[in-house]
Design a protein around this motif. Sequence first.
Motif: not given
Length: 403
Positions: A326, A328, A339-340, A343-345
């Motif tokens: 993540d 963030s 996110p989404g 990329y995918l955290p």
Amino acid sequence: MSKLTLSPSAGVPSLLVRKSRRVVRFLLDTGVATQIAAKRASVSGRKCCRVLLLSDGIKGTSEQQFAPLRRFRQTIASELGLVFEFDSTDSISTISKEHLSGYAAVGLKLAFDTPAERAAVLAQTLFDAAREAGAKCLVFDGDDDPCVIWPEVINACDTYIKKHQFSDLKAYKRGYHGKTNLTDYAHQTFAVDFSANIIPETLPLEEDQIAKIALGWNIGLDDKIYDLSRDLSAADLCKPKTIDISCRASVAPDTWTYGMRNGAVKAMRAFEDKMRVHAPDTRVPQQEYYNEMLSSWLTLSPFGYGELCWRDFEAILCGSILVKPDMSHVATYPDIFIPGETYLPVAWDYRNLEEVCVGVLQDTELRDQIRHTARQRLLEALTAQNFVARLESTMKAAAVLNA
């Protein structure tokens, strides 16, 4: 997993192309290029703002922070009136107000392992002369992390330009074990001791110091990434996907990043009986490395010395979905960490890695949307137009340009 079918030149240009690029980059760094930029600024009708950047030239990855300034220097001059000139920190000992007369700003870049005392002396000497000449004082921090390691240097400058910064500026008000928030995480999670390190701790910053931090641009604009964006062919991007998730990120157990990296590899191998996992622990030629990404639906990119690495951007350009701890807590540009969308955290300990991977692999519409969105946004960020906009924002924050 079946053996990869290697494209003969996936992402790797010919020797002639590499030589021609070196020549072009050499020419972009000459006095003639500076003169042309000044002329273009004059012809555009904009006020010419000369900016002198002095660097020790020690760390190649750090020096790449200046790569887009050289790459787009003519467009920058035409659109913003900014004319960048480059010199060495070796000249600081003899620099004077007269040397800096006519510059709107003076910038300093030092390698992270410069002793704090020396960094402070260089910054104070340079910026004292710059202020006498009426120039703004800038530090370009080429480090891979969001922290600030020299309180004395940030005290001496007007603006401290980071490749990425904490999204919550309150994070600068706490201290960290070792050089960064990641060394602190390694200390807290894996008991790694940095007390004997060249940078044993990072001190908290005061409000006035934090106020000097400005966002610049990250390694996604490095020459390596810019070149890859031009070197991948349509045929490369159409390679069959023979790997579900790949990650080539193993390091030696005595490396402080081992806990973070090994955790990623272990988490992947835990579900290799359910999907096609590729997690080798050896180094390979660049061509094979790119072929792995071109053949992978997902590429896992764990943290290293900093949050970002070239792999993040290479994976996206290769049409592979970036999977990453993540992000963030970081603000950066180009921002490929939505996110989404781009990329995918996953959790920093990778406990939900399998769940995230299975979800996107089963949703083919979402899978393709993330791949295409991320790649398009990165390609847009690599254009002169988008970089000029980013630079304008940074220079306004530094009061080099009028807000």
